[in-house]
Design a protein around this motif. Structure first.
Motif, PDB file in Angstrom:
ATOM      1  N   THR A 120      -5.265  -6.925  -1.380  1.00 24.50           N
ATOM      2  CA  THR A 120      -4.511  -5.700  -1.125  1.00 24.50           C
ATOM      3  C   THR A 120      -3.811  -5.257  -2.404  1.00 24.50           C
ATOM      4  O   THR A 120      -3.874  -4.073  -2.784  1.00 24.50           O
ATOM      5  CB  THR A 120      -3.475  -5.930   0.002  1.00 24.50           C
ATOM      6  OG1 THR A 120      -4.161  -6.420   1.149  1.00 24.50           O
ATOM      7  CG2 THR A 120      -2.731  -4.662   0.361  1.00 24.50           C
ATOM      8  N   ALA A 121      -3.174  -6.217  -3.086  1.00 27.81           N
ATOM      9  CA  ALA A 121      -2.456  -5.883  -4.329  1.00 27.81           C
ATOM     10  C   ALA A 121      -3.442  -5.348  -5.377  1.00 27.81           C
ATOM     11  O   ALA A 121      -3.157  -4.359  -6.061  1.00 27.81           O
ATOM     12  CB  ALA A 121      -1.730  -7.128  -4.857  1.00 27.81           C
ATOM     13  N   GLU A 122      -4.609  -5.960  -5.457  1.00 26.92           N
ATOM     14  CA  GLU A 122      -5.625  -5.530  -6.417  1.00 26.92           C
ATOM     15  C   GLU A 122      -6.092  -4.098  -6.088  1.00 26.92           C
ATOM     16  O   GLU A 122      -6.232  -3.251  -6.988  1.00 26.92           O
ATOM     17  CB  GLU A 122      -6.788  -6.536  -6.381  1.00 26.92           C
ATOM     18  CG  GLU A 122      -8.093  -6.128  -7.036  1.00 26.92           C
ATOM     19  CD  GLU A 122      -8.030  -5.927  -8.544  1.00 26.92           C
ATOM     20  OE1 GLU A 122      -7.077  -6.480  -9.152  1.00 26.92           O
ATOM     21  OE2 GLU A 122      -8.901  -5.218  -9.082  1.00 26.92           O
ATOM     22  N   ILE A 148       0.851  -1.205   0.000  1.00 23.80           N
ATOM     23  CA  ILE A 148       0.000   0.000   0.000  1.00 23.80           C
ATOM     24  C   ILE A 148       0.882   1.249   0.000  1.00 23.80           C
ATOM     25  O   ILE A 148       0.703   2.166  -0.808  1.00 23.80           O
ATOM     26  CB  ILE A 148      -0.961   0.017   1.221  1.00 23.80           C
ATOM     27  CG1 ILE A 148      -1.845  -1.235   1.221  1.00 23.80           C
ATOM     28  CG2 ILE A 148      -1.806   1.288   1.213  1.00 23.80           C
ATOM     29  CD1 ILE A 148      -2.736  -1.392   2.452  1.00 23.80           C
ATOM     30  N   ARG A 149       1.856   1.273   0.907  1.00 21.97           N
ATOM     31  CA  ARG A 149       2.748   2.444   0.997  1.00 21.97           C
ATOM     32  C   ARG A 149       3.412   2.726  -0.341  1.00 21.97           C
ATOM     33  O   ARG A 149       3.377   3.851  -0.853  1.00 21.97           O
ATOM     34  CB  ARG A 149       3.860   2.156   2.029  1.00 21.97           C
ATOM     35  CG  ARG A 149       3.632   2.729   3.400  1.00 21.97           C
ATOM     36  CD  ARG A 149       4.872   2.509   4.246  1.00 21.97           C
ATOM     37  NE  ARG A 149       5.973   3.369   3.805  1.00 21.97           N
ATOM     38  CZ  ARG A 149       6.133   4.621   4.189  1.00 21.97           C
ATOM     39  NH1 ARG A 149       5.294   5.161   5.057  1.00 21.97           N
ATOM     40  NH2 ARG A 149       7.148   5.349   3.743  1.00 21.97           N
ATOM     41  N   ASP A 150       4.047   1.683  -0.912  1.00 26.20           N
ATOM     42  CA  ASP A 150       4.794   1.882  -2.159  1.00 26.20           C
ATOM     43  C   ASP A 150       3.875   2.398  -3.262  1.00 26.20           C
ATOM     44  O   ASP A 150       4.226   3.307  -4.005  1.00 26.20           O
ATOM     45  CB  ASP A 150       5.456   0.570  -2.609  1.00 26.20           C
ATOM     46  CG  ASP A 150       6.606   0.181  -1.682  1.00 26.20           C
ATOM     47  OD1 ASP A 150       6.970   1.005  -0.817  1.00 26.20           O
ATOM     48  OD2 ASP A 150       7.132  -0.942  -1.816  1.00 26.20           O
ATOM     49  N   GLY A 151       2.669   1.798  -3.353  1.00 26.22           N
ATOM     50  CA  GLY A 151       1.720   2.205  -4.394  1.00 26.22           C
ATOM     51  C   GLY A 151       1.306   3.660  -4.250  1.00 26.22           C
ATOM     52  O   GLY A 151       1.259   4.412  -5.231  1.00 26.22           O
ATOM     53  N   LEU A 152       1.027   4.064  -3.018  1.00 18.02           N
ATOM     54  CA  LEU A 152       0.545   5.435  -2.797  1.00 18.02           C
ATOM     55  C   LEU A 152       1.679   6.457  -2.958  1.00 18.02           C
ATOM     56  O   LEU A 152       1.463   7.565  -3.455  1.00 18.02           O
ATOM     57  CB  LEU A 152      -0.095   5.574  -1.419  1.00 18.02           C
ATOM     58  CG  LEU A 152      -1.272   4.646  -1.091  1.00 18.02           C
ATOM     59  CD1 LEU A 152      -1.990   5.086   0.173  1.00 18.02           C
ATOM     60  CD2 LEU A 152      -2.278   4.581  -2.237  1.00 18.02           C
ATOM     61  N   ILE A 153       2.877   6.037  -2.572  1.00 17.05           N
ATOM     62  CA  ILE A 153       4.029   6.942  -2.745  1.00 17.05           C
ATOM     63  C   ILE A 153       4.272   7.137  -4.240  1.00 17.05           C
ATOM     64  O   ILE A 153       4.491   8.265  -4.702  1.00 17.05           O
ATOM     65  CB  ILE A 153       5.284   6.399  -2.011  1.00 17.05           C
ATOM     66  CG1 ILE A 153       5.107   6.547  -0.494  1.00 17.05           C
ATOM     67  CG2 ILE A 153       6.561   7.121  -2.465  1.00 17.05           C
ATOM     68  CD1 ILE A 153       6.144   5.869   0.363  1.00 17.05           C
ATOM     69  N   GLU A 154       4.184   6.034  -4.996  1.00 19.69           N
ATOM     70  CA  GLU A 154       4.353   6.117  -6.453  1.00 19.69           C
ATOM     71  C   GLU A 154       3.333   7.080  -7.059  1.00 19.69           C
ATOM     72  O   GLU A 154       3.605   7.790  -8.023  1.00 19.69           O
ATOM     73  CB  GLU A 154       4.153   4.707  -7.025  1.00 19.69           C
ATOM     74  CG  GLU A 154       4.772   4.505  -8.398  1.00 19.69           C
ATOM     75  CD  GLU A 154       4.476   3.093  -8.891  1.00 19.69           C
ATOM     76  OE1 GLU A 154       4.714   2.127  -8.125  1.00 19.69           O
ATOM     77  OE2 GLU A 154       3.989   2.963 -10.028  1.00 19.69           O
ATOM     78  N   LYS A 155       2.174   7.096  -6.471  1.00 16.63           N
ATOM     79  CA  LYS A 155       1.109   7.984  -6.959  1.00 16.63           C
ATOM     80  C   LYS A 155       1.340   9.432  -6.527  1.00 16.63           C
ATOM     81  O   LYS A 155       0.632  10.346  -6.948  1.00 16.63           O
ATOM     82  CB  LYS A 155      -0.229   7.486  -6.398  1.00 16.63           C
ATOM     83  CG  LYS A 155      -1.372   7.785  -7.317  1.00 16.63           C
ATOM     84  CD  LYS A 155      -2.589   6.987  -7.031  1.00 16.63           C
ATOM     85  CE  LYS A 155      -3.818   7.618  -7.675  1.00 16.63           C
ATOM     86  NZ  LYS A 155      -3.779   7.695  -9.116  1.00 16.63           N
TER      87      LYS A 155
END
Ligand code: PLP
Length: 402
Positions: free
Chosen positions: A390-392, A320-327
């Motif tokens: 979570t990944a989805e 979740i962290r990595d995805g949101l940071i990427e965003k």
């Protein structure tokens, strides 16, 4: 005519999770078949581990035989569990806590709610804003809304960590790793609170329900890692989030013998004695089979399985962290806690973000404002769903044009 405790009428009637449930139900009924992903409520999803299940089976068999059946147990908890807690959670980490100082219970929700029974009504009580709602609501149930209740605002400027109050405070609730913000205190920061409490004769109610998620060496798992904290702090621990006991129910509270207070006429009283009296009177102990299950968490297999369980959720938190940071979103937590606290993008308020995330990504989270006014504009996601879901959810958010 009989009277009621009218303090209950002062409570916020629209309970956060029931409001969420109503909104989700409404959405589901008008979007039949929508694949909703729940990253909202803080319940775990992995089943109990084999060591725990085996211990439960053994204990059930004991209850079935005349020779080994158990009736009422000690209100404070069985010695076999209290000894393991003292040894493994504390002494092996260099903390001098004895089995007698541990009170086994059926959940930290009960204990953090009930602890007010042994405290006076005139205390100035501080809680953080945002906060785990139980501290606030149980204060209001007992005392009512009062100018003796102080809210310590936690915000982006102070990194969602409260500042030491400049005015008088007698009791403070601290929760680290924090629900809802996922923030943690370093040992240096926690020491400031312990020193402050000792200087001001204040009591710290330390909720360490998420201690198993602490990864960094410079963060404390227990407040008693700080020198002299046993003279000023009660600590609450739970098996809910480290071993998946949310449905089984087991926790414990540490009330050190060293924690003393003076009454108004100068007599020195031990809080340990008061809590013992409270528990012996109002509580008949946690189920024997459940305490055997908690004991199994301390076996070498149990410890391994617990670390695996926490590791699984922490990996979700990282996704979740990595995805949101990427965003490019701003966020707190998720590194030593199963909670990610994000700033709603585009200055959306918490409920607008909730509605849009539900309608456009089919993801359910928790509006930060539900944990207190200082949570407005923030949102809590939890790492407790399955890896796949979570990944989805992260993929959906990454593709989302909001
Ligand atoms: N304390 C905090 C900060 C929590 O977030 C929770 C549950 O979500 C609890 C205590 C309750 O734990 P238990 O399941 O032991 O009642």
């Amino acid at each position: 005519m009989f009277q009621i405790n009218e303090n209950y009428l002062q409570l916020n009637q629209s309970y956060l999770f029931s409001t969420i449930a109503t909104k989700v139900e409404k959405f589901s009924s008008s979007h039949f078949g929508a694949d909703l992903i729940r990253l909202g409520i803080g319940d775990v999803t992995l089943p109990l581990s084999p060591a725990v299940i085996n211990a439960l089976h053994r204990a059930v068999d004991e209850m079935a035989a005349k020779e080994t059946f158990r009736g009422y147990g000690p209100e404070q908890g069985y010695g076999f569990l209290r000894e393991k807690i003292a040894e493994i959670d504390f002494r092996q980490r260099g903390i001098d806590i004895s089995a007698d100082e541990i009170f086994v219970s059926d959940g930290s929700k009960s204990d953090t709610g009930n602890i007010g029974d042994i405290l006076g009504d005139d205390n100035v009580v501080a809680i953080t804003n945002p906060v785990y709602p139980v501290y606030l609501d149980t204060y209001i149930m007992r005392i009512g809304k009062s100018d003796k209740l102080l809210l310590l605002s936690c915000n982006a400027e102070n990194g969602f960590l409260p500042e030491i109050p400049s005015e008088r405070v007698d009791v403070i609730y601290l929760c680290y790793p924090n629900n809802p913000t996922g923030t943690v205190m370093t040992k240096t920061e926690l020491k400031k609170w312990v020193d402050w409490a000792l200087e001001n004769d204040a009591l710290i109610l330390y909720d360490a329900a998420y201690e198993a998620y602490v990864q960094d060496e410079d963060m404390a798992k227990s407040i008693y890692e700080i020198e002299n904290a046993q003279q000023c702090a009660i600590e609450f621990r739970s098996y809910s989030k480290n071993a998946g006991f949310t449905g089984l129910r087991c926790s414990y509270t540490v009330v050190p013998e060293a924690l003393k207070v003076r009454t108004q006429n100068g007599e020195q009283v031990s809080l340990h004695g008061l809590w013992n009296r409270r528990q012996s009177t109002k509580f008949n102990g946690t189920a024997y089979v459940v305490q055997r299950a908690a004991e199994a968490v301390y076996s070498s297999q149990g410890q391994l399985e617990m670390r695996e369980m926490v590791g699984y959720y922490m990996h979700n938190a990282k996704l979740i962290r990595d995805g949101l940071i990427e965003k490019g979103w701003t966020l707190f937590g998720g590194e030593n806690a199963p909670y990610i606290w994000l700033k709603c993008p585009g200055d959306m308020d918490s409920w607008t973000f909730f509605d849009r995330l539900l309608a456009e990504c089919h993801i359910v989270g928790t509006p930060g404002v539900g944990f207190g006014s200082a949570g407005e504009g923030y949102f809590r996601l939890t790492a407790f769903n399955s890896r796949e879901k979570t990944a989805e959810a992260v993929e959906r958010i990454k593709k989302w044009e909001c």
